[in-house]
Design a protein around this motif. Structure first.
Motif, PDB file in Angstrom:
ATOM      1  N   THR A 367       1.275  -1.724  -0.414  1.00 39.90           N
ATOM      2  CA  THR A 367       0.202  -0.052   0.058  1.00 39.90           C
ATOM      3  C   THR A 367       0.684   1.284   0.352  1.00 39.90           C
ATOM      4  OG1 THR A 367      -1.940  -0.862   1.185  1.00 39.90           O
ATOM      5  CG2 THR A 367      -2.339   1.593   1.618  1.00 39.90           C
ATOM      6  N   VAL A 368       2.259   1.524   0.873  1.00 43.27           N
ATOM      7  CA  VAL A 368       2.640   2.278   1.074  1.00 43.27           C
ATOM      8  C   VAL A 368       3.261   2.677  -0.688  1.00 43.27           C
ATOM      9  CG1 VAL A 368       4.980   3.499   1.889  1.00 43.27           C
ATOM     10  CG2 VAL A 368       3.030   2.453   3.470  1.00 43.27           C
ATOM     11  N   SER A 369       4.416   1.420  -0.967  1.00 39.53           N
ATOM     12  CA  SER A 369       4.347   1.970  -2.381  1.00 39.53           C
ATOM     13  C   SER A 369       3.720   2.548  -3.434  1.00 39.53           C
ATOM     14  CB  SER A 369       5.528  -0.020  -3.181  1.00 39.53           C
ATOM     15  OG  SER A 369       6.333  -0.159  -1.902  1.00 39.53           O
ATOM     16  N   ASN A 370       2.700   1.560  -3.401  1.00 39.17           N
ATOM     17  CA  ASN A 370       1.936   2.307  -4.857  1.00 39.17           C
ATOM     18  C   ASN A 370       1.473   3.526  -4.367  1.00 39.17           C
ATOM     19  OD1 ASN A 370       0.009   1.919  -6.380  1.00 39.17           O
ATOM     20  ND2 ASN A 370      -1.858   2.514  -5.275  1.00 39.17           N
ATOM     21  N   LEU A 371       1.204   4.164  -3.090  1.00 40.27           N
ATOM     22  CA  LEU A 371       0.704   5.708  -2.959  1.00 40.27           C
ATOM     23  C   LEU A 371       2.591   6.620  -3.076  1.00 40.27           C
ATOM     24  CD1 LEU A 371      -0.754   7.451  -0.713  1.00 40.27           C
ATOM     25  CD2 LEU A 371       0.529   6.827   1.383  1.00 40.27           C
ATOM     26  N   ILE A 372       3.123   5.566  -3.115  1.00 36.87           N
ATOM     27  CA  ILE A 372       4.600   6.468  -3.712  1.00 36.87           C
ATOM     28  C   ILE A 372       4.626   6.606  -5.160  1.00 36.87           C
ATOM     29  CG2 ILE A 372       6.682   6.897  -3.969  1.00 36.87           C
ATOM     30  CD1 ILE A 372       6.826   5.339  -0.783  1.00 36.87           C
ATOM     31  N   LEU A 373       4.050   5.245  -5.191  1.00 44.70           N
ATOM     32  CA  LEU A 373       4.123   5.544  -6.688  1.00 44.70           C
ATOM     33  C   LEU A 373       2.781   6.806  -7.950  1.00 44.70           C
ATOM     34  CD1 LEU A 373       5.058   1.813  -7.462  1.00 44.70           C
ATOM     35  CD2 LEU A 373       6.718   3.378  -7.614  1.00 44.70           C
ATOM     36  N   THR A 374       1.550   6.290  -7.480  1.00 43.91           N
ATOM     37  CA  THR A 374       1.450   6.850  -8.046  1.00 43.91           C
ATOM     38  C   THR A 374       0.933   8.525  -7.551  1.00 43.91           C
ATOM     39  OG1 THR A 374      -0.854   6.365  -5.908  1.00 43.91           O
ATOM     40  CG2 THR A 374      -0.537   5.013  -8.330  1.00 43.91           C
ATOM     41  N   GLY A 375       1.648   9.061  -6.622  1.00 48.03           N
ATOM     42  CA  GLY A 375       2.273  10.030  -6.033  1.00 48.03           C
ATOM     43  C   GLY A 375       2.387  10.751  -6.834  1.00 48.03           C
ATOM     44  N   PRO A 376       2.975  12.039  -6.563  1.00 46.35           N
ATOM     45  CA  PRO A 376       4.249  13.565  -6.873  1.00 46.35           C
ATOM     46  C   PRO A 376       5.296  13.182  -7.635  1.00 46.35           C
ATOM     47  CG  PRO A 376       3.476  14.677  -5.128  1.00 46.35           C
ATOM     48  CD  PRO A 376       2.448  12.838  -4.701  1.00 46.35           C
ATOM     49  N   ARG A 377       5.652  13.281  -8.151  1.00 44.54           N
ATOM     50  CA  ARG A 377       7.436  13.250  -8.421  1.00 44.54           C
ATOM     51  C   ARG A 377       7.880  13.791  -6.762  1.00 44.54           C
ATOM     52  NH1 ARG A 377      11.147  16.351 -13.261  1.00 44.54           N
ATOM     53  NH2 ARG A 377      13.390  14.843 -12.360  1.00 44.54           N
ATOM     54  N   THR A 378       8.026  14.827  -6.519  1.00 45.07           N
ATOM     55  CA  THR A 378       8.435  15.199  -5.042  1.00 45.07           C
ATOM     56  C   THR A 378       7.599  14.121  -3.917  1.00 45.07           C
ATOM     57  OG1 THR A 378       9.467  17.463  -5.865  1.00 45.07           O
ATOM     58  CG2 THR A 378       9.166  17.078  -3.401  1.00 45.07           C
ATOM     59  N   ILE A 379       8.605  14.099  -3.174  1.00 45.66           N
ATOM     60  CA  ILE A 379       7.412  13.532  -1.613  1.00 45.66           C
ATOM     61  C   ILE A 379       8.162  13.529  -0.403  1.00 45.66           C
ATOM     62  CG2 ILE A 379       7.253  11.505  -3.698  1.00 45.66           C
ATOM     63  CD1 ILE A 379       8.994   9.453  -2.255  1.00 45.66           C
ATOM     64  N   VAL A 380       7.447  13.791   0.328  1.00 51.29           N
ATOM     65  CA  VAL A 380       8.078  14.225   1.987  1.00 51.29           C
ATOM     66  C   VAL A 380       7.825  12.895   2.184  1.00 51.29           C
ATOM     67  CG1 VAL A 380       8.205  16.312   3.499  1.00 51.29           C
ATOM     68  CG2 VAL A 380       7.547  16.718   1.772  1.00 51.29           C
TER      69      VAL A 380
END
Length: 389
Positions: A367-380
């Motif tokens: 779930t966390v990986s998918n959240l990152i992959l489908t989010g913006p290019r810049t992550i915090v």
């Protein structure tokens, strides 16, 4: 006559080997190997790989398999671990994908292609996808983008900082054969024209395609994104992960990535006894880096042995450069030493607290990986790191 035409053979020659590399990691054909008291991270044995290609019907015989791998060797996609052999031999020699030791020549074309692939996956994973059936000049086209909508989306996702930059990105994607105008008459503009992705990144391609001098620029099979039909639900996802999400990976000690392929002497042959050494870590597989699992409550206990850190990571053409594993909470399993995450200060064994402001302590790594992959290019990302007393 087409205004913009492209030969995508070079794209197949990048895309197909990258997909093969992931499958070989999943099947543990690529792993750390030991020879003459030295560990060679992330490599495969030529003879074993040929057996695998035939068993998985990627090659009809050993001669064909050797030709395929020789092509990858000639194109600097793989190399002998000590760079002592320019021919791919059906023996117990060690070879490695250059992507696994940081020596892959990621030129501008490859960067644009990989960024296009990542954007395609993000669009396909959206609940209300921008890719829809639309009409232009009296004809219907499947999976189209409106130019101005694509620009809006790129801004919203943090992929660009201005409409001008978004339009330039669209033009680069078109010039490199990733996007096309539906009738191939126009360049990319921030307006009402319709565009499509030229390649269906989710169609599984055969490794034999790398031997072909000519590749179809538009697939005519039922997997084509240009057929008026419902989306095929079988397609797999791509990501920055170097192994399958269903597999574990570990951090193994080795020499610096930049020196892995040099000063090898005459070694580089098969040995079946894996061993660890005590030099700086690099990414390979298979087991968890954690000494023990930690609960969310333990991480958040006041006065506990953990300190919170915050990282802002800007993804590059191939991702963010780290792997998440574990469950409630997830942890950082591996970090690419040359990637954006390492540059931001991320380390293995840190526990993931939040991603872009969303608390993820109770989520699993998929779930966390998918959240990152489908989010913006810049992550915090907020992480908890154990204090080293």
């Amino acid at each position: 006559m087409e205004m913009y035409s492209h030969n995508v053979a070079w794209k197949v020659n990048i895309y197909v080997p990258f997909a093969l590399r992931l499958r070989l990691h999943e099947g543990k054909v690529i792993k750390d190997r030991r020879h003459h008291l030295r560990t060679y991270p992330n490599c495969f044995v030529a003879k074993e790989l040929i057996d695998w290609l035939i068993a998985h019907k990627e090659a009809s015989d050993r001669e064909t398999a050797i030709k395929i791998m020789q092509k990858l060797l000639d194109q600097s996609i793989i190399h002998h671990v000590c760079d002592e052999h320019k021919e791919f031999k059906d023996t117990k020699l060690f070879y490695r994908f250059r992507k696994d030791d940081g020596t892959f020549p990621l030129d501008n074309e490859a960067k644009v292609f990989l960024r296009g692939q990542r954007l395609y996956e993000k669009l396909m994973n959206m609940e209300n996808s921008l890719l829809q059936t639309r009409e232009e000049e009296g004809s219907r086209y499947d999976r189209t983008l409106v130019g101005s909508d694509f620009v809006d989306w790129l801004l919203q996702e943090g992929e660009v900082t201005s409409r001008e930059e978004a339009e330039q990105l669209g033009r680069r994607l078109l010039e490199h054969g990733i996007l096309q105008h539906v009738t191939n008459k126009h360049h990319f503009v921030d307006g009402g024209l319709l565009y499509q992705f030229r390649m269906n990144f989710r169609r599984r391609r055969r490794l034999m395609e790398v031997l072909s001098d000519r590749c179809r620029t538009i697939p005519e099979s039922q997997d084509s994104p240009f057929c008026l039909r419902k989306q095929n639900s079988d397609g797999g996802k791509t990501s920055f992960l170097s192994v399958s999400p269903s597999k574990e990976i570990k951090v193994v000690s080795a020499v610096r990535r930049s020196s892995m392929s040099s000063s090898c002497g005459s070694s580089g042959y098969y040995s079946s006894s894996p061993t660890l050494s005590s030099s700086p870590p690099v990414l390979c597989n298979p087991k968890s880096v954690l000494k023990r699992q930690v609960s969310p409550e333990e991480l958040q206990t006041p006065g506990g042995p953990y300190i919170k850190k915050t990282f802002t990571i800007v993804g590059d053409a191939v991702g963010w450069g780290f792997v998440v594993r574990g469950n409630k909470p997830c942890h950082i399993q591996a970090v690419d030493p040359s990637g954006p995450a390492a540059a931001a200060g991320m380390k293995v064994c840190q526990f993931v607290v939040s991603v872009n402001g969303l608390n993820v302590l109770s989520l699993d790594y998929k779930t966390v990986s998918n959240l990152i992959l489908t989010g913006p290019r810049t992550i915090v990302m907020e992480v908890m790191e154990e204090i080293d007393y």
